[in-house]
Motif scaffolding. Structure first.
Motif, PDB file in Angstrom:
ATOM      1  N   GLU A 120      -9.609   5.998  12.527  1.00 13.75           N
ATOM      2  CA  GLU A 120     -10.125   6.890  11.143  1.00 13.75           C
ATOM      3  C   GLU A 120      -8.591   7.633  10.364  1.00 13.75           C
ATOM      4  N   VAL A 121      -7.583   7.696  12.055  1.00 13.29           N
ATOM      5  CA  VAL A 121      -6.352   7.441  11.623  1.00 13.29           C
ATOM      6  C   VAL A 121      -5.438   6.608  11.049  1.00 13.29           C
ATOM      7  N   LYS A 122      -5.627   5.292  11.359  1.00 12.64           N
ATOM      8  CA  LYS A 122      -5.196   4.487  10.426  1.00 12.64           C
ATOM      9  C   LYS A 122      -5.724   4.183   9.330  1.00 12.64           C
ATOM     10  N   LYS A 123      -6.489   4.356   9.393  1.00 13.48           N
ATOM     11  CA  LYS A 123      -7.506   4.447   7.852  1.00 13.48           C
ATOM     12  C   LYS A 123      -6.384   5.689   6.707  1.00 13.48           C
ATOM     13  N   GLU A 124      -6.334   6.495   7.507  1.00 16.75           N
ATOM     14  CA  GLU A 124      -5.600   7.972   6.784  1.00 16.75           C
ATOM     15  C   GLU A 124      -4.368   7.659   6.367  1.00 16.75           C
ATOM     16  N   ILE A 125      -3.796   6.657   7.307  1.00 13.70           N
ATOM     17  CA  ILE A 125      -2.377   6.862   7.235  1.00 13.70           C
ATOM     18  C   ILE A 125      -1.999   5.644   6.470  1.00 13.70           C
ATOM     19  N   PHE A 126      -3.268   4.735   6.842  1.00 13.05           N
ATOM     20  CA  PHE A 126      -2.507   3.781   4.969  1.00 13.05           C
ATOM     21  C   PHE A 126      -3.072   4.135   3.607  1.00 13.05           C
ATOM     22  N   LYS A 127      -4.248   4.745   4.226  1.00 15.78           N
ATOM     23  CA  LYS A 127      -4.347   4.953   2.598  1.00 15.78           C
ATOM     24  C   LYS A 127      -3.516   6.199   1.433  1.00 15.78           C
ATOM     25  N   LYS A 128      -2.439   6.689   2.599  1.00 19.08           N
ATOM     26  CA  LYS A 128      -1.609   7.836   2.339  1.00 19.08           C
ATOM     27  C   LYS A 128      -0.442   7.098   2.076  1.00 19.08           C
ATOM     28  N   HIS A 129       0.076   5.660   2.510  1.00 15.39           N
ATOM     29  CA  HIS A 129       1.270   5.152   2.431  1.00 15.39           C
ATOM     30  C   HIS A 129       0.563   4.031   1.980  1.00 15.39           C
ATOM     31  N   GLY A 130       0.125   3.152   2.210  1.00 16.90           N
ATOM     32  CA  GLY A 130      -0.079   2.038   1.784  1.00 16.90           C
ATOM     33  C   GLY A 130      -0.889   2.025   0.273  1.00 16.90           C
ATOM     34  N   GLY A 131      -1.354   3.224   0.233  1.00 17.63           N
ATOM     35  CA  GLY A 131      -2.473   2.962  -1.451  1.00 17.63           C
ATOM     36  C   GLY A 131      -3.668   2.872  -1.386  1.00 17.63           C
ATOM     37  N   SER A 132      -4.028   2.136  -0.241  1.00 23.18           N
ATOM     38  CA  SER A 132      -5.688   1.534   0.116  1.00 23.18           C
ATOM     39  C   SER A 132      -5.803   1.970   1.265  1.00 23.18           C
ATOM     40  N   GLU A 133      -6.605   1.595   2.003  1.00 22.64           N
ATOM     41  CA  GLU A 133      -7.403   2.221   3.636  1.00 22.64           C
ATOM     42  C   GLU A 133      -7.447   0.305   3.911  1.00 22.64           C
ATOM     43  N   THR A 134      -7.213  -0.304   2.621  1.00 26.25           N
ATOM     44  CA  THR A 134      -7.863  -1.472   3.485  1.00 26.25           C
ATOM     45  C   THR A 134      -6.117  -2.779   3.063  1.00 26.25           C
ATOM     46  N   ASN A 135      -5.437  -1.763   2.569  1.00 27.42           N
ATOM     47  CA  ASN A 135      -4.355  -2.621   1.985  1.00 27.42           C
ATOM     48  C   ASN A 135      -3.514  -2.427   3.949  1.00 27.42           C
TER      49      ASN A 135
ATOM     50  N   THR B 133       4.632  -2.765   3.440  1.00 30.26           N
ATOM     51  CA  THR B 133       5.628  -1.866   4.227  1.00 30.26           C
ATOM     52  C   THR B 133       5.727  -1.196   4.394  1.00 30.26           C
ATOM     53  N   GLU B 134       5.175  -0.508   3.781  1.00 33.19           N
ATOM     54  CA  GLU B 134       5.456   1.692   3.406  1.00 33.19           C
ATOM     55  C   GLU B 134       3.868   1.582   4.866  1.00 33.19           C
ATOM     56  N   GLY B 135       3.151   0.607   4.756  1.00 28.71           N
ATOM     57  CA  GLY B 135       2.009   1.636   5.383  1.00 28.71           C
ATOM     58  C   GLY B 135       2.013   1.277   7.011  1.00 28.71           C
ATOM     59  N   GLN B 136       3.056  -0.435   7.251  1.00 26.03           N
ATOM     60  CA  GLN B 136       3.155  -0.193   8.300  1.00 26.03           C
ATOM     61  C   GLN B 136       4.343   0.048   9.154  1.00 26.03           C
ATOM     62  N   ILE B 137       5.476   0.897   8.683  1.00 22.23           N
ATOM     63  CA  ILE B 137       6.504   1.727   8.622  1.00 22.23           C
ATOM     64  C   ILE B 137       5.775   3.066   9.089  1.00 22.23           C
ATOM     65  N   ALA B 138       4.975   4.218   8.299  1.00 22.11           N
ATOM     66  CA  ALA B 138       4.009   4.755   8.577  1.00 22.11           C
ATOM     67  C   ALA B 138       3.266   4.788  10.043  1.00 22.11           C
ATOM     68  N   LEU B 139       2.528   3.790  10.345  1.00 21.84           N
ATOM     69  CA  LEU B 139       2.037   3.063  11.497  1.00 21.84           C
ATOM     70  C   LEU B 139       3.040   3.465  12.876  1.00 21.84           C
ATOM     71  N   PHE B 140       3.702   2.850  12.795  1.00 21.09           N
ATOM     72  CA  PHE B 140       5.366   2.328  13.762  1.00 21.09           C
ATOM     73  C   PHE B 140       5.505   4.349  13.820  1.00 21.09           C
ATOM     74  N   THR B 141       5.906   5.125  12.833  1.00 20.34           N
ATOM     75  CA  THR B 141       6.430   6.018  13.096  1.00 20.34           C
ATOM     76  C   THR B 141       5.810   6.950  13.929  1.00 20.34           C
ATOM     77  N   HIS B 142       4.691   6.784  13.715  1.00 22.87           N
ATOM     78  CA  HIS B 142       3.123   7.211  14.048  1.00 22.87           C
ATOM     79  C   HIS B 142       2.889   7.374  15.510  1.00 22.87           C
ATOM     80  N   ARG B 143       3.749   5.760  15.112  1.00 19.49           N
ATOM     81  CA  ARG B 143       2.709   5.524  17.557  1.00 19.49           C
ATOM     82  C   ARG B 143       4.515   5.718  17.823  1.00 19.49           C
ATOM     83  N   ILE B 144       5.679   5.846  16.557  1.00 20.78           N
ATOM     84  CA  ILE B 144       7.120   5.432  18.330  1.00 20.78           C
ATOM     85  C   ILE B 144       6.691   7.646  18.242  1.00 20.78           C
ATOM     86  N   ASN B 145       6.409   8.225  17.557  1.00 20.73           N
ATOM     87  CA  ASN B 145       6.213   9.858  17.772  1.00 20.73           C
ATOM     88  C   ASN B 145       5.544   9.991  18.576  1.00 20.73           C
TER      89      ASN B 145
END
Length: 89
Positions: free
Chosen positions: A6-21, A25-37
């Motif tokens: 659910e958290v992954k879907k929310e990150i990709f929906k917010k930054h990647g355009g849709s939860e399946t996208n 690049t933006e979604g992957q950067i946001a996911l990496f940032t979440h993991r880094i934090n």
């Protein structure tokens, strides 16, 4: 687990355009940032966890290369993403 689907879907929906996208690049950067934090918080409590420290350094490198790619492709998206995710550079 800290990173549920659910958290992954929310990150990709917010930054990647849709939860399946998940390839954006933006979604992957946001996911990496979440993991880094998350790993940074873990290392503050567990200073001698060197395996986690190594994986954190590798994640930062991956995120940096994706940020460099985004900077070359679209400088405006790069600037807005850095501002939104509070990344220093």
């Amino acid at each position: 687990m800290y990173l549920s689907s659910e958290v992954k879907k929310e990150i990709f929906k917010k930054h990647g355009g849709s939860e399946t996208n998940t390839g954006s690049t933006e979604g992957q950067i946001a996911l990496f940032t979440h993991r880094i934090n998350h790993l940074t918080q873990h290392l503050k409590a567990n200073r001698k966890d060197f395996n986690t420290e190594r994986s954190l350094v590798k994640l930062v490198g991956k995120r940096r290369s994706l940020l460099d790619y985004l900077k070359k492709k679209d400088i405006e998206k790069y600037r807005s993403l850095i501002k939104e995710l509070n990344i220093r550079k």
